[in-house]
Design a protein around this motif. Structure first.
Motif, PDB file in Angstrom:
ATOM      1  N   GLU A 158      58.677  46.559  19.676  1.00 21.81           N
ATOM      2  CA  GLU A 158      58.229  46.015  18.496  1.00 21.81           C
ATOM      3  C   GLU A 158      57.236  44.940  18.897  1.00 21.81           C
ATOM      4  N   GLY A 159      56.994  45.031  20.213  1.00 21.87           N
ATOM      5  CA  GLY A 159      55.915  44.265  20.845  1.00 21.87           C
ATOM      6  C   GLY A 159      56.068  42.843  20.933  1.00 21.87           C
ATOM      7  N   VAL A 160      57.318  42.598  21.497  1.00 21.77           N
ATOM      8  CA  VAL A 160      57.867  41.150  21.506  1.00 21.77           C
ATOM      9  C   VAL A 160      58.129  41.180  23.236  1.00 21.77           C
ATOM     10  N   PHE A 161      57.442  40.244  23.531  1.00 23.13           N
ATOM     11  CA  PHE A 161      57.721  39.839  24.988  1.00 23.13           C
ATOM     12  C   PHE A 161      58.990  39.258  25.451  1.00 23.13           C
ATOM     13  N   ARG A 162      59.860  40.137  26.353  1.00 23.21           N
ATOM     14  CA  ARG A 162      61.199  39.568  26.415  1.00 23.21           C
ATOM     15  C   ARG A 162      61.310  39.344  28.089  1.00 23.21           C
ATOM     16  N   PRO A 163      61.495  38.086  28.402  1.00 23.05           N
ATOM     17  CA  PRO A 163      61.270  37.620  29.748  1.00 23.05           C
ATOM     18  C   PRO A 163      62.743  37.626  30.475  1.00 23.05           C
ATOM     19  N   ASN A 164      62.782  38.036  31.734  1.00 25.87           N
ATOM     20  CA  ASN A 164      64.146  37.724  32.396  1.00 25.87           C
ATOM     21  C   ASN A 164      64.374  36.405  32.825  1.00 25.87           C
ATOM     22  N   ASP A 165      65.635  36.242  33.381  1.00 28.96           N
ATOM     23  CA  ASP A 165      65.944  35.145  33.695  1.00 28.96           C
ATOM     24  C   ASP A 165      65.268  34.456  34.676  1.00 28.96           C
ATOM     25  N   LEU A 166      64.833  34.997  35.553  1.00 25.32           N
ATOM     26  CA  LEU A 166      63.707  34.328  36.494  1.00 25.32           C
ATOM     27  C   LEU A 166      62.609  33.739  35.950  1.00 25.32           C
ATOM     28  N   ILE A 167      62.055  34.464  35.032  1.00 23.08           N
ATOM     29  CA  ILE A 167      60.765  33.799  34.399  1.00 23.08           C
ATOM     30  C   ILE A 167      61.048  32.475  33.534  1.00 23.08           C
ATOM     31  N   GLU A 168      62.351  32.846  32.873  1.00 20.37           N
ATOM     32  CA  GLU A 168      62.777  31.628  32.033  1.00 20.37           C
ATOM     33  C   GLU A 168      63.039  30.445  33.015  1.00 20.37           C
ATOM     34  N   ALA A 169      63.730  30.488  34.249  1.00 17.05           N
ATOM     35  CA  ALA A 169      64.025  29.311  34.973  1.00 17.05           C
ATOM     36  C   ALA A 169      62.541  29.015  35.358  1.00 17.05           C
ATOM     37  N   SER A 170      61.921  29.779  35.773  1.00 22.40           N
ATOM     38  CA  SER A 170      60.377  29.209  36.072  1.00 22.40           C
ATOM     39  C   SER A 170      59.740  28.281  35.157  1.00 22.40           C
ATOM     40  N   ALA A 171      59.790  28.947  33.745  1.00 22.86           N
ATOM     41  CA  ALA A 171      59.118  28.019  32.838  1.00 22.86           C
ATOM     42  C   ALA A 171      59.863  26.823  32.434  1.00 22.86           C
ATOM     43  N   ARG A 172      61.416  26.608  32.564  1.00 23.67           N
ATOM     44  CA  ARG A 172      62.050  25.491  32.574  1.00 23.67           C
ATOM     45  C   ARG A 172      61.246  24.604  33.475  1.00 23.67           C
ATOM     46  N   SER A 173      61.434  25.000  34.770  1.00 26.65           N
ATOM     47  CA  SER A 173      60.889  24.156  35.881  1.00 26.65           C
ATOM     48  C   SER A 173      59.516  23.542  35.613  1.00 26.65           C
ATOM     49  N   MET A 174      58.763  24.505  35.207  1.00 25.70           N
ATOM     50  CA  MET A 174      57.193  24.199  34.761  1.00 25.70           C
ATOM     51  C   MET A 174      57.159  22.880  33.465  1.00 25.70           C
ATOM     52  N   LEU A 175      58.049  23.209  32.713  1.00 22.50           N
ATOM     53  CA  LEU A 175      57.882  22.364  31.725  1.00 22.50           C
ATOM     54  C   LEU A 175      58.588  20.804  32.061  1.00 22.50           C
ATOM     55  N   ASP A 176      59.530  20.809  32.835  1.00 21.84           N
ATOM     56  CA  ASP A 176      59.983  19.682  33.380  1.00 21.84           C
ATOM     57  C   ASP A 176      58.831  18.926  33.879  1.00 21.84           C
ATOM     58  N   GLU A 177      58.106  19.520  34.901  1.00 23.32           N
ATOM     59  CA  GLU A 177      57.087  18.791  35.878  1.00 23.32           C
ATOM     60  C   GLU A 177      56.016  18.502  35.060  1.00 23.32           C
ATOM     61  N   LEU A 178      55.534  19.368  34.116  1.00 21.37           N
ATOM     62  CA  LEU A 178      54.638  18.933  33.163  1.00 21.37           C
ATOM     63  C   LEU A 178      54.813  17.685  32.322  1.00 21.37           C
ATOM     64  N   HIS A 179      56.017  17.577  31.755  1.00 22.94           N
ATOM     65  CA  HIS A 179      56.368  16.270  31.316  1.00 22.94           C
ATOM     66  C   HIS A 179      56.277  15.161  31.992  1.00 22.94           C
ATOM     67  N   ARG A 180      56.825  15.382  33.188  1.00 27.42           N
ATOM     68  CA  ARG A 180      56.787  14.072  34.156  1.00 27.42           C
ATOM     69  C   ARG A 180      55.262  13.793  34.325  1.00 27.42           C
ATOM     70  N   TRP A 181      54.445  14.729  34.479  1.00 23.59           N
ATOM     71  CA  TRP A 181      52.932  14.301  34.911  1.00 23.59           C
ATOM     72  C   TRP A 181      52.465  13.861  33.647  1.00 23.59           C
ATOM     73  N   ALA A 182      52.594  14.531  32.529  1.00 24.85           N
ATOM     74  CA  ALA A 182      51.823  14.113  31.222  1.00 24.85           C
ATOM     75  C   ALA A 182      52.141  12.680  31.075  1.00 24.85           C
ATOM     76  N   GLY A 183      53.563  12.235  31.126  1.00 22.36           N
ATOM     77  CA  GLY A 183      53.559  10.884  30.844  1.00 22.36           C
ATOM     78  C   GLY A 183      53.041   9.954  31.836  1.00 22.36           C
ATOM     79  N   ALA A 184      53.125  10.382  33.220  1.00 21.40           N
ATOM     80  CA  ALA A 184      52.831   9.443  34.168  1.00 21.40           C
ATOM     81  C   ALA A 184      51.207   9.351  33.994  1.00 21.40           C
ATOM     82  N   LEU A 185      50.325  10.388  33.587  1.00 23.54           N
ATOM     83  CA  LEU A 185      49.005  10.290  33.509  1.00 23.54           C
ATOM     84  C   LEU A 185      48.506   9.725  32.129  1.00 23.54           C
TER      85      LEU A 185
END
Length: 194
Positions: A158-185
């Motif tokens: 159907e043209g939908v991107f379906r990530p695996n567990d590793l990709i989702e874990a990476s996304a979660r970790s990146m978002l956590d860090e982005l939030h920390r840095w965005a607030g600090a900056l």
């Protein structure tokens, strides 16, 4: 949501037939579910930026063209960025390099996460080259990122991107860090009085 930090999820590729919007749709939804940001989808193709054409240096913010003014307003509104980026010739897409070049102050003191995709290399060479430009603009590219190898195999019928567990874990970790840095900056982005 007025106090929520805004994360612009930027689709970098502008070519016809691109995969970027499928990955960006997934990441925008994932960021919304994560809950740390108000995710805003941004498609670089919508701005139709020509090769850098402003007569004044971007640091002056004396923009003459409507496309630059629209791009400036979009970038200015963000607290953080997630660039959804392919790799062209072992390097950053020219569309992103050009878009970064158009502005200066609007980028400063904002964190960046890279969601790179491609074949076996997962766009990682592009991500590394992009970080060099971003630090010059006083952006904070994070070590945490989302690397998506063999991206075509993760798009369903159907043209939908379906990530695996590793990709989702990476996304979660990146978002956590982005939030920390965005607030600090954020205090560094306050207008300087004097």
């Amino acid at each position: 949501m007025s106090g929520t930090l805004k994360l612009h999820v930027v689709t970098v590729s502008t070519r016809p037939g691109r995969v970027g919007p499928k990955v960006a749709d997934w990441f925008t939804g994932f960021a919304a579910a994560h809950g740390a940001f108000e995710p805003v989808p941004v498609d670089l193709a919508d701005f139709n930026l020509p090769v850098f054409d402003e007569p004044h240096h971007p640091r002056l913010r004396k923009y003459e063209h409507d496309h630059t003014k629209a791009w400036s307003a979009s970038v200015d509104a963000a607290d953080a960025f997630a660039f959804v980026t392919p790799e062209y010739n072992y390097f950053a897409p020219p569309s992103l390099v050009n878009a970064l070049t158009f502005l200066a102050a609007e980028w400063a003191y904002k964190p960046v996460g890279l969601v790179s995709y491609g074949g076996l290399s997962a766009g990682l060479r592009a991500a590394q080259s992009e970080k060099l430009v971003m630090t010059t603009l006083k952006m904070m590219p994070l070590p945490e990122g989302v690397a998506i190898p063999m991206v075509g195999t993760l798009i369903d019928k159907e043209g939908v991107f379906r990530p695996n567990d590793l990709i989702e874990a990476s996304a979660r970790s990146m978002l956590d860090e982005l939030h920390r840095w965005a607030g600090a900056l954020k205090p560094l982005r306050a207008p300087v009085s004097g």
